[in-house]
Design a protein around this motif. Structure first.
Motif, PDB file in Angstrom:
ATOM      1  N   VAL A 137      39.961  44.303  54.462  1.00 21.45           N
ATOM      2  CA  VAL A 137      39.417  44.595  53.128  1.00 21.45           C
ATOM      3  C   VAL A 137      39.107  43.295  52.383  1.00 21.45           C
ATOM      4  O   VAL A 137      38.047  43.139  51.773  1.00 21.45           O
ATOM      5  N   ALA A 138      40.027  42.352  52.456  1.00 25.07           N
ATOM      6  CA  ALA A 138      39.831  41.080  51.760  1.00 25.07           C
ATOM      7  C   ALA A 138      38.635  40.316  52.323  1.00 25.07           C
ATOM      8  O   ALA A 138      37.896  39.669  51.573  1.00 25.07           O
ATOM      9  N   SER A 139      38.429  40.400  53.631  1.00 24.76           N
ATOM     10  CA  SER A 139      37.286  39.706  54.247  1.00 24.76           C
ATOM     11  C   SER A 139      35.970  40.252  53.704  1.00 24.76           C
ATOM     12  O   SER A 139      35.072  39.481  53.330  1.00 24.76           O
ATOM     13  N   GLY A 140      35.858  41.578  53.669  1.00 21.45           N
ATOM     14  CA  GLY A 140      34.632  42.181  53.151  1.00 21.45           C
ATOM     15  C   GLY A 140      34.433  41.879  51.679  1.00 21.45           C
ATOM     16  O   GLY A 140      33.315  41.596  51.233  1.00 21.45           O
ATOM     17  N   LEU A 141      35.523  41.913  50.916  1.00 17.85           N
ATOM     18  CA  LEU A 141      35.435  41.637  49.479  1.00 17.85           C
ATOM     19  C   LEU A 141      34.965  40.204  49.238  1.00 17.85           C
ATOM     20  O   LEU A 141      34.091  39.963  48.399  1.00 17.85           O
ATOM     21  N   LYS A 142      35.549  39.267  49.959  1.00 14.62           N
ATOM     22  CA  LYS A 142      35.169  37.859  49.771  1.00 14.62           C
ATOM     23  C   LYS A 142      33.688  37.643  50.092  1.00 14.62           C
ATOM     24  O   LYS A 142      32.976  36.946  49.356  1.00 14.62           O
ATOM     25  N   ARG A 143      33.214  38.258  51.162  1.00 12.98           N
ATOM     26  CA  ARG A 143      31.797  38.114  51.517  1.00 12.98           C
ATOM     27  C   ARG A 143      30.907  38.729  50.443  1.00 12.98           C
ATOM     28  O   ARG A 143      29.861  38.178  50.091  1.00 12.98           O
ATOM     29  N   ALA A 144      31.307  39.874  49.917  1.00 13.54           N
ATOM     30  CA  ALA A 144      30.518  40.534  48.876  1.00 13.54           C
ATOM     31  C   ALA A 144      30.479  39.694  47.600  1.00 13.54           C
ATOM     32  O   ALA A 144      29.426  39.571  46.947  1.00 13.54           O
ATOM     33  N   LEU A 145      31.614  39.094  47.249  1.00 17.35           N
ATOM     34  CA  LEU A 145      31.652  38.263  46.038  1.00 17.35           C
ATOM     35  C   LEU A 145      30.780  37.027  46.188  1.00 17.35           C
ATOM     36  O   LEU A 145      30.163  36.568  45.221  1.00 17.35           O
ATOM     37  N   LYS A 146      30.708  36.474  47.399  1.00 20.29           N
ATOM     38  CA  LYS A 146      29.847  35.310  47.627  1.00 20.29           C
ATOM     39  C   LYS A 146      28.384  35.666  47.432  1.00 20.29           C
ATOM     40  O   LYS A 146      27.590  34.873  46.915  1.00 20.29           O
ATOM     41  N   LEU A 147      28.004  36.884  47.848  1.00 21.50           N
ATOM     42  CA  LEU A 147      26.620  37.321  47.675  1.00 21.50           C
ATOM     43  C   LEU A 147      26.323  37.649  46.214  1.00 21.50           C
ATOM     44  O   LEU A 147      25.251  37.317  45.694  1.00 21.50           O
ATOM     45  N   ARG A 148      27.305  38.302  45.547  1.00 22.49           N
ATOM     46  CA  ARG A 148      27.077  38.758  44.172  1.00 22.49           C
ATOM     47  C   ARG A 148      27.173  37.621  43.167  1.00 22.49           C
ATOM     48  O   ARG A 148      26.462  37.581  42.173  1.00 22.49           O
TER      49      ARG A 148
END
Length: 287
Positions: free
Chosen positions: A104-115
């Protein structure tokens, strides 16, 4: 990030809870406060439902006071004793299913980098030993293999404490538990060494009996995850309920374990992280 988000909208001052108003006025957001300042600001965890003397509660207080960027930090937790406290933590947090917190944290971190490509957003996993070293070990290690930019913090109470006291992979060999009446047959897992070999750039083990050093290690881990690679911190957080010692004996028990060599303070930093941290820490010295 603008700190205006933490201000109360005009006209709502009278109806906001006193605790929220105190957090806005006296919380640590944007003030670069740390463990040495505890007692002078409203902490990000105050009341909690954990047992008296719980090592997790003490460790969690210190971790939250150590965050370098609490206003832009998201904590990802998992099922366990610590999950009971997260609803009272004044930082964005997510409760994941047991063991999948690093996915979950991996996906969240990637999403925050894009957003938010131009902003610092720290993602920190805080979970117990069952979620980190046993049931979730596969997803924890896969996140390290992929070099995900997240920090993993294990609250190591050496047991499945909230389900009656089963032994975990982190339980010391020979320890007698409620559900291990004959004592554990196998040694404690050496997760710091596994983390280092699995690709973590920064690895540490520490206890809340050393609060300043704990703060330094947590900050180093989060800063390393931002710019260099994944990081791991293991914090010894003994459980008075399942190990049957008095709540006021938690810190003395930690010191006794460290003195006898059952739990060791360690720190491993790879070359890239050493260079990065040195540049930051040297800059602070020169300020």
């Amino acid at each position: 990030m603008s700190k205006n988000i933490f201000r109360i909208s005009p006209g709502f001052e009278d109806i906001m809870p006193d605790e929220y108003k105190e957090l806005v006025e006296s919380g640590p957001y944007g003030k670069d406060l740390g463990v040495s300042d505890m007692g002078t600001f409203k902490e990000l965890l105050e009341e909690h439902p954990l047992c008296a003397g719980c090592g997790l509660a003490l460790s969690l207080r210190l971790i939250l006071a150590s965050l370098p960027n609490p206003e832009d930090t998201v904590i990802v937790g998992s099922t366990g004793c610590s999950a009971l406290a997260f609803p009272q933590v004044a930082v964005h947090n997510i409760h994941s299913l047991f063991g999948n917190q690093n996915a979950v944290a991996s996906g969240l971190k990637r999403a925050l980098k894009l957003r938010f490509p131009d902003k610092v957003k720290d993602v920190v996993v805080i979970a117990g030993d069952g979620a980190t070293a046993d049931i979730g070990l596969d997803m924890v290690m896969q996140s390290w293999f992929r070099s995900e930019s997240i920090t993993t913090i294990m609250l190591d109470n050496e047991a499945y404490a909230n389900t009656g006291g089963q032994e975990s992979g982190m339980t010391q060999q020979g320890a007698v538990m409620n559900m291990a009446p004959k004592g554990k047959n196998f040694p404690k897992i050496s997760l710091p060494e596994i983390a280092r070999e699995a690709g973590c750039s920064y690895v540490a083990s520490i206890s809340p009996a050393q609060p300043k050093r704990l703060e330094k290690m947590v900050r180093r881990a989060i800063l390393t995850a931002r710019e260099v690679g994944p990081s791991y911190v293991q914090i010894f957080s003994p459980c008075p309920t399942n190990y049957k010692f008095k709540p006021q004996e938690t810190v003395s028990r930690i010191k006794q374990h460290q003195k006898e060599g059952h739990y060791q303070t360690k720190e491993y930093i790879n070359t890239a992280a050493q260079e990065y941290l040195a540049s930051i820490e040297e800059g602070k010295k020169n300020e």
